[in-house]
Design a protein around this motif. Structure first.
Motif, PDB file in Angstrom:
ATOM      1  N   ARG A  33      13.031 -10.470  -9.510  1.00  0.00           N
ATOM      2  CA  ARG A  33      12.556 -10.659  -8.146  1.00  0.00           C
ATOM      3  C   ARG A  33      12.924 -11.975  -7.482  1.00  0.00           C
ATOM      4  NH1 ARG A  33       6.964  -7.353  -7.511  1.00  0.00           N
ATOM      5  NH2 ARG A  33       7.332  -5.879  -9.178  1.00  0.00           N
ATOM      6  N   ARG A  73      14.233  -4.756   1.155  1.00  0.00           N
ATOM      7  CA  ARG A  73      14.407  -5.248   2.515  1.00  0.00           C
ATOM      8  C   ARG A  73      15.418  -6.397   2.567  1.00  0.00           C
ATOM      9  NH1 ARG A  73       8.169  -7.074   2.872  1.00  0.00           N
ATOM     10  NH2 ARG A  73       8.285  -8.911   1.583  1.00  0.00           N
ATOM     11  N   LYS A 118       0.451   3.619  -8.610  1.00  0.00           N
ATOM     12  CA  LYS A 118      -0.798   4.347  -8.353  1.00  0.00           C
ATOM     13  C   LYS A 118      -0.723   5.780  -8.891  1.00  0.00           C
ATOM     14  CE  LYS A 118      -1.553   1.929  -3.939  1.00  0.00           C
ATOM     15  NZ  LYS A 118      -1.609   2.134  -2.488  1.00  0.00           N
ATOM     16  N   ASP A 219       3.717   7.083   9.907  1.00  0.00           N
ATOM     17  CA  ASP A 219       3.362   5.884  10.649  1.00  0.00           C
ATOM     18  C   ASP A 219       2.235   6.233  11.632  1.00  0.00           C
ATOM     19  OD1 ASP A 219       3.470   3.367  11.695  1.00  0.00           O
ATOM     20  OD2 ASP A 219       5.162   3.790  13.022  1.00  0.00           O
ATOM     21  N   ALA A 220       1.327   5.294  11.833  1.00  0.00           N
ATOM     22  CA  ALA A 220       0.228   5.532  12.786  1.00  0.00           C
ATOM     23  C   ALA A 220      -0.193   4.208  13.380  1.00  0.00           C
ATOM     24  CB  ALA A 220      -0.946   6.187  12.067  1.00  0.00           C
ATOM     25  N   ILE A 222      -2.668   1.241  13.969  1.00  0.00           N
ATOM     26  CA  ILE A 222      -3.741   0.655  13.164  1.00  0.00           C
ATOM     27  C   ILE A 222      -5.061   0.833  13.906  1.00  0.00           C
ATOM     28  CG2 ILE A 222      -4.656  -1.491  12.192  1.00  0.00           C
ATOM     29  CD1 ILE A 222      -1.765  -2.459  11.899  1.00  0.00           C
TER      30      ILE A 222
ATOM     31  N   LEU B  78      -2.707  -9.960   9.252  1.00  0.00           N
ATOM     32  CA  LEU B  78      -2.283  -8.703   9.871  1.00  0.00           C
ATOM     33  C   LEU B  78      -2.605  -8.641  11.361  1.00  0.00           C
ATOM     34  CD1 LEU B  78      -3.458  -6.193   7.094  1.00  0.00           C
ATOM     35  CD2 LEU B  78      -1.328  -7.495   7.243  1.00  0.00           C
ATOM     36  N   THR B  84       0.851   1.093  11.153  1.00  0.00           N
ATOM     37  CA  THR B  84       0.701   1.080   9.695  1.00  0.00           C
ATOM     38  C   THR B  84       2.045   0.843   8.996  1.00  0.00           C
ATOM     39  OG1 THR B  84       0.856   3.491   9.705  1.00  0.00           O
ATOM     40  CG2 THR B  84      -1.348   2.552   9.677  1.00  0.00           C
ATOM     41  N   ILE B  87       2.548  -2.719   8.279  1.00  0.00           N
ATOM     42  CA  ILE B  87       1.835  -3.185   7.080  1.00  0.00           C
ATOM     43  C   ILE B  87       2.636  -2.776   5.841  1.00  0.00           C
ATOM     44  CG2 ILE B  87      -0.284  -3.075   5.726  1.00  0.00           C
ATOM     45  CD1 ILE B  87      -1.837  -2.493   8.231  1.00  0.00           C
ATOM     46  N   ALA B  88       3.139  -1.526   5.849  1.00  0.00           N
ATOM     47  CA  ALA B  88       3.925  -1.044   4.705  1.00  0.00           C
ATOM     48  C   ALA B  88       5.143  -1.935   4.462  1.00  0.00           C
ATOM     49  CB  ALA B  88       4.354   0.404   4.941  1.00  0.00           C
ATOM     50  N   LEU B  90       5.414  -5.015   4.730  1.00  0.00           N
ATOM     51  CA  LEU B  90       5.075  -6.275   4.054  1.00  0.00           C
ATOM     52  C   LEU B  90       4.970  -6.094   2.540  1.00  0.00           C
ATOM     53  CD1 LEU B  90       2.378  -7.723   6.488  1.00  0.00           C
ATOM     54  CD2 LEU B  90       4.795  -8.290   6.355  1.00  0.00           C
ATOM     55  N   ALA B  91       4.801  -4.848   2.071  1.00  0.00           N
ATOM     56  CA  ALA B  91       4.732  -4.554   0.631  1.00  0.00           C
ATOM     57  C   ALA B  91       3.741  -5.472  -0.074  1.00  0.00           C
ATOM     58  CB  ALA B  91       6.125  -4.651   0.003  1.00  0.00           C
ATOM     59  N   GLU B  94       3.100  -5.042  -3.809  1.00  0.00           N
ATOM     60  CA  GLU B  94       4.149  -5.548  -4.698  1.00  0.00           C
ATOM     61  C   GLU B  94       4.027  -7.053  -4.914  1.00  0.00           C
ATOM     62  OE1 GLU B  94       8.077  -4.531  -3.447  1.00  0.00           O
ATOM     63  OE2 GLU B  94       7.591  -2.405  -3.391  1.00  0.00           O
ATOM     64  N   LEU B  95       3.584  -7.754  -3.875  1.00  0.00           N
ATOM     65  CA  LEU B  95       3.481  -9.212  -3.992  1.00  0.00           C
ATOM     66  C   LEU B  95       2.468  -9.590  -5.067  1.00  0.00           C
ATOM     67  CD1 LEU B  95       3.528 -10.289  -0.233  1.00  0.00           C
ATOM     68  CD2 LEU B  95       5.384 -10.409  -1.898  1.00  0.00           C
ATOM     69  N   GLU B  97       1.857  -7.961  -7.741  1.00  0.00           N
ATOM     70  CA  GLU B  97       2.279  -7.550  -9.082  1.00  0.00           C
ATOM     71  C   GLU B  97       2.933  -8.656  -9.897  1.00  0.00           C
ATOM     72  OE1 GLU B  97       4.952  -4.249  -9.188  1.00  0.00           O
ATOM     73  OE2 GLU B  97       3.607  -3.117  -7.896  1.00  0.00           O
ATOM     74  N   TRP B 106      -7.631 -10.528   8.304  1.00  0.00           N
ATOM     75  CA  TRP B 106      -7.709  -9.263   9.049  1.00  0.00           C
ATOM     76  C   TRP B 106      -7.325  -8.125   8.110  1.00  0.00           C
ATOM     77  CZ3 TRP B 106      -9.896  -9.480  13.822  1.00  0.00           C
ATOM     78  CH2 TRP B 106      -9.904 -10.735  14.467  1.00  0.00           C
ATOM     79  N   GLU B 108      -9.140  -5.935   6.533  1.00  0.00           N
ATOM     80  CA  GLU B 108      -9.983  -4.738   6.424  1.00  0.00           C
ATOM     81  C   GLU B 108      -9.233  -3.443   6.745  1.00  0.00           C
ATOM     82  OE1 GLU B 108     -10.244  -7.152   8.645  1.00  0.00           O
ATOM     83  OE2 GLU B 108     -10.841  -6.473  10.633  1.00  0.00           O
ATOM     84  N   VAL B 109      -8.197  -3.532   7.597  1.00  0.00           N
ATOM     85  CA  VAL B 109      -7.503  -2.304   7.997  1.00  0.00           C
ATOM     86  C   VAL B 109      -6.613  -1.737   6.896  1.00  0.00           C
ATOM     87  CG1 VAL B 109      -7.536  -2.769  10.464  1.00  0.00           C
ATOM     88  CG2 VAL B 109      -5.651  -3.634   9.082  1.00  0.00           C
ATOM     89  N   ASP B 113      -5.620   1.092   1.149  1.00  0.00           N
ATOM     90  CA  ASP B 113      -4.339   1.046   0.438  1.00  0.00           C
ATOM     91  C   ASP B 113      -4.394   0.159  -0.797  1.00  0.00           C
ATOM     92  OD1 ASP B 113      -3.204   2.533   2.553  1.00  0.00           O
ATOM     93  OD2 ASP B 113      -2.997   0.683   3.724  1.00  0.00           O
ATOM     94  N   VAL B 114      -5.473  -0.610  -0.937  1.00  0.00           N
ATOM     95  CA  VAL B 114      -5.558  -1.558  -2.053  1.00  0.00           C
ATOM     96  C   VAL B 114      -6.782  -1.233  -2.905  1.00  0.00           C
ATOM     97  CG1 VAL B 114      -5.486  -3.991  -2.702  1.00  0.00           C
ATOM     98  CG2 VAL B 114      -4.649  -3.306  -0.455  1.00  0.00           C
ATOM     99  N   PRO B 115      -6.647  -0.319  -3.846  1.00  0.00           N
ATOM    100  CA  PRO B 115      -7.785  -0.029  -4.701  1.00  0.00           C
ATOM    101  C   PRO B 115      -8.066  -1.238  -5.599  1.00  0.00           C
ATOM    102  CG  PRO B 115      -5.864   1.292  -5.348  1.00  0.00           C
ATOM    103  CD  PRO B 115      -5.427   0.399  -4.239  1.00  0.00           C
TER     104      PRO B 115
END
Lengths: 231, 164
Positions: A33, A73, A118, A219-220, A222, B78, B84, B87-88, B90-91, B94-95, B97, B106, B108-109, B113-115
């Motif tokens: 990485r 990216r 996941k 995509d949606a 927020i 955020l 959305t 946000i995806a 930004l990964a 993965e950061l 990991e 910010w 909460e939104v 996605d983050v269990p």
């Protein structure tokens, strides 16, 4: 026909140069990485030792995923920047296509499986025969059980490869008629092979059309309850 | 877990206590309106992890990655995002990991996605009482925090809200 292959959808950085006659130079940096730091110097190194200039390139082939986003990216941005600066097209290749292509010598059903974390995997199905590798459907994301169901439906012996196949090897071997063999990760060398073939048929796009492959969810907007309250 | 901070200094102390139980791979979601003290929290959090450079709000850079002791603190914001897919891009998962702790303002939104995250909501207390007073609500999801919850509660006991 000179193609630059850029592979950054894994923890490594891979760069390869070549064309129809094969790969001229190939550099892999597996120091986990560090895509942002190592990709551009790797391109420079490969060009220098292959004795070519960036201006000699006819197209850039780049892995657009699915895979490690933080790496991908960097590769996609670099491919787009080079293509724009050199005024050459880009051949976007999915990591699943690249993995499938790496098994060209095997004949039968080939199923590349990329770990989506996941408990989920990305996969696609391909037929490999004397004519080459042909996609049998679109890339899909789902649970390992979903993949097992898809393999069961296909009802053929399958060759599974990719990091997702190795990660879920036991479940796959127990639940489907398959062997797990071949590469864990796509390589820049394969990108050059695919890139050269597609470039001959002009199956390429302009840099502005290159984007990572999103499979996870649509995509949606927020749902900004908190921010709206403030505003 | 509910806490009371009566000053920016106490907010930094709370942040340091939280940082003290965090480990590589954790994601902390910070929420609270503008001026609630999210960045002050981030500064205290980063200092406790060994970040030496200045921590400012990454509202425009989206993610700032700071080297800390043996890991990297990825500080995200955020606020400026609308979709959305942004946000995806930004990964953030993965950061975390790779020897990282991810702190998301910010955040909460992206909770779904983050269990296994730690969520910290900051809200200003009664302005008549004190301008600097803040209320903290800490909660977690998944198994990741279960084993550390008592230790966290103990470290934060001096800030615990009595009447709740």
């Amino acid at each position: 026909m000179l193609i630059l292959g850029i592979e950054t959808a894994t923890e490594s950085v891979g760069v390869a140069l070549g064309g129809r006659d094969g790969v001229l130079a190939s550099v892999t940096i597996a120091r986990g990485r560090r895509h942002g730091e190592t990709l551009a110097p790797a391109v420079q190194f490969a060009c220098r030792h292959a004795g070519v200039e960036l201006g000699d390139l006819d197209a850039v082939a780049v892995d657009v995923g699915p895979g490690l986003f933080t790496g991908m990216r960097v590769g996609i941005a670099t491919a787009k920047a080079l293509a724009m600066a050199l005024d050459i097209p880009v051949v976007p290749v999915t990591s699943l296509e690249s993995l499938a292509e790496s098994t060209r010598d095997h004949h039968g059903l080939v199923v590349p499986v990329v770990d989506a974390r996941k408990g989920e995997v990305f996969w696609s199905m391909h037929r490999s025969d004397a004519d080459g590798v042909t996609a049998l459907g679109e890339p899909t994301i789902g649970s390992v059980d979903d993949l097992l169901a898809a393999l069961g439906e296909r009802g053929q012996h399958a060759l599974c490869l990719g990091d997702g196949a190795y990660r879920h090897a036991t479940a796959l071997r127990d639940g489907a008629d398959c062997v797990i063999s071949g590469d864990r990760h796509p390589s820049a060398d394969t990108l050059v092979v695919i890139g050269a073939r597609r470039a001959l048929r002009e199956e390429w796009v302009t840099a502005d059309l290159v984007a990572p492959l999103y499979l996870r969810r649509p995509d949606a907007e927020i749902n900004w309850e908190t921010r709206e309250v403030r505003a | 877990m509910r806490l009371i901070s009566s000053s920016a200094e106490e907010t930094r102390e709370i942040a340091a206590a939280v940082a003290g139980v965090c480990r590589s791979g954790d994601t902390v979601l910070l929420s609270g309106e503008m001026g609630a003290g999210k960045t002050v929290f981030a500064q205290g959090f980063g200092a406790a992890l060994g970040v030496r450079e200045a921590i400012t709000s990454p509202t425009f850079t989206l993610v700032n990655s700071h080297p800390a002791d043996g890991l990297t603190l990825h500080h995200a914001d955020l606020y400026r995002l609308d979709r959305t897919s942004e946000i995806a891009d930004l990964a953030l998962a993965e950061l975390a990991e790779f020897d990282g702790i991810v702190l998301i303002e910010w955040g909460e939104v992206t909770a779904d996605d983050v269990p296994g995250h730690l969520a910290i909501h900051i809200c200003p207390g009664d302005p008549d009482e004190s301008e600097d007073r803040r209320e903290f609500e800490l909660s977690s999801t998944g198994e990741r925090w279960v084993g550390r919850w008592d230790r966290l509660r103990e470290r934060l006991s001096i800030f615990a809200e009595e009447s709740c």
